[in-house]
Design a protein around this motif. Sequence first.
Motif, PDB file in Angstrom:
ATOM      1  N   VAL A  41      -1.262  12.726  -2.925  1.00  0.00           N
ATOM      2  CA  VAL A  41      -0.172  12.490  -3.886  1.00  0.00           C
ATOM      3  C   VAL A  41       0.412  11.122  -3.550  1.00  0.00           C
ATOM      4  O   VAL A  41       0.955  10.938  -2.458  1.00  0.00           O
ATOM      5  N   GLN A  43       2.809   7.988  -3.110  1.00  0.00           N
ATOM      6  CA  GLN A  43       4.254   7.882  -2.912  1.00  0.00           C
ATOM      7  C   GLN A  43       4.827   7.014  -4.023  1.00  0.00           C
ATOM      8  O   GLN A  43       4.388   5.889  -4.232  1.00  0.00           O
ATOM      9  N   THR A  44       5.811   7.557  -4.739  1.00  0.00           N
ATOM     10  CA  THR A  44       6.404   6.836  -5.861  1.00  0.00           C
ATOM     11  C   THR A  44       7.821   6.370  -5.584  1.00  0.00           C
ATOM     12  O   THR A  44       8.356   5.559  -6.326  1.00  0.00           O
ATOM     13  N   ALA A  45       8.410   6.899  -4.531  1.00  0.00           N
ATOM     14  CA  ALA A  45       9.783   6.523  -4.187  1.00  0.00           C
ATOM     15  C   ALA A  45       9.997   6.725  -2.699  1.00  0.00           C
ATOM     16  O   ALA A  45       9.244   7.432  -2.038  1.00  0.00           O
ATOM     17  N   SER A  46      11.052   6.126  -2.190  1.00  0.00           N
ATOM     18  CA  SER A  46      11.404   6.317  -0.790  1.00  0.00           C
ATOM     19  C   SER A  46      11.925   7.732  -0.594  1.00  0.00           C
ATOM     20  O   SER A  46      12.545   8.306  -1.476  1.00  0.00           O
ATOM     21  N   ALA A  48      11.160  11.864   0.856  1.00  0.00           N
ATOM     22  CA  ALA A  48      10.113  12.873   1.010  1.00  0.00           C
ATOM     23  C   ALA A  48       9.247  12.905  -0.242  1.00  0.00           C
ATOM     24  O   ALA A  48       9.414  13.746  -1.113  1.00  0.00           O
ATOM     25  N   ASP A  49       8.323  11.965  -0.317  1.00  0.00           N
ATOM     26  CA  ASP A  49       7.476  11.814  -1.490  1.00  0.00           C
ATOM     27  C   ASP A  49       6.131  11.260  -1.016  1.00  0.00           C
ATOM     28  O   ASP A  49       6.081  10.388  -0.158  1.00  0.00           O
ATOM     29  N   GLY A  50       5.029  11.757  -1.551  1.00  0.00           N
ATOM     30  CA  GLY A  50       3.704  11.280  -1.189  1.00  0.00           C
ATOM     31  C   GLY A  50       3.091  12.082  -0.057  1.00  0.00           C
ATOM     32  O   GLY A  50       3.763  12.454   0.899  1.00  0.00           O
ATOM     33  N   TRP A  51       1.788  12.371  -0.208  1.00  0.00           N
ATOM     34  CA  TRP A  51       1.063  13.162   0.791  1.00  0.00           C
ATOM     35  C   TRP A  51      -0.292  12.552   1.069  1.00  0.00           C
ATOM     36  O   TRP A  51      -0.922  11.960   0.204  1.00  0.00           O
ATOM     37  N   PRO A  77       3.009  14.296   5.197  1.00  0.00           N
ATOM     38  CA  PRO A  77       3.735  13.490   4.212  1.00  0.00           C
ATOM     39  C   PRO A  77       3.682  12.009   4.603  1.00  0.00           C
ATOM     40  O   PRO A  77       3.488  11.671   5.768  1.00  0.00           O
ATOM     41  N   ASN A  80       9.241  11.341   5.640  1.00  0.00           N
ATOM     42  CA  ASN A  80      10.141  12.485   5.577  1.00  0.00           C
ATOM     43  C   ASN A  80      11.560  11.999   5.856  1.00  0.00           C
ATOM     44  O   ASN A  80      11.762  10.877   6.320  1.00  0.00           O
TER      45      ASN A  80
END
Length: 155
Positions: A41, A43-46, A48-51, A77, A80
């Motif tokens: 996934v 990361q689209t933003a700072s 807890a986003d994106g894996w 992640p 985090n």
Amino acid sequence: MDRLPRFIPLAALLTGCATGGSMTIVEGSLRPEHFQFVTVVPQTASGADGWRAACVHVGLSRVAGESYLCRLGIEMPMENLEDGPLSTSLAQRIAADCANLAARLAFESVTPTTPLVLACQGFKTTYDTTLRRAFAGSRVNARCHAKTTPVQVGP
């Protein structure tokens, strides 16, 4: 030495001791390069986003010829809230260090009669706990993510 029962997860982890008069030997170690993380996934933003995920298959075997392929699906992640961003190289180092620690802890209680499938499950459970403590949001699964390519360690 041939009379001592031995359990050898090949290329998996550290030297450990067994109890009860039997001997457990764990040879080798998992290295950061065994963890070939791919973005699952973006990361689209700072925050807890994106894996990212990696897949490692560790060959467990006994001198007597029994073997089992212990499949590990590692997910971490990209960032985090507690620790901030996590680079791929740091994720690889954390994944390897936690795997080696978990192996030492999990395999020290393995006996020559412990089924390899149970030894693998104990390792996965200990690894999952260790990895979650090292970087919140991380996990170890029994299955690898479809986007990953397995890296086999050992036979």
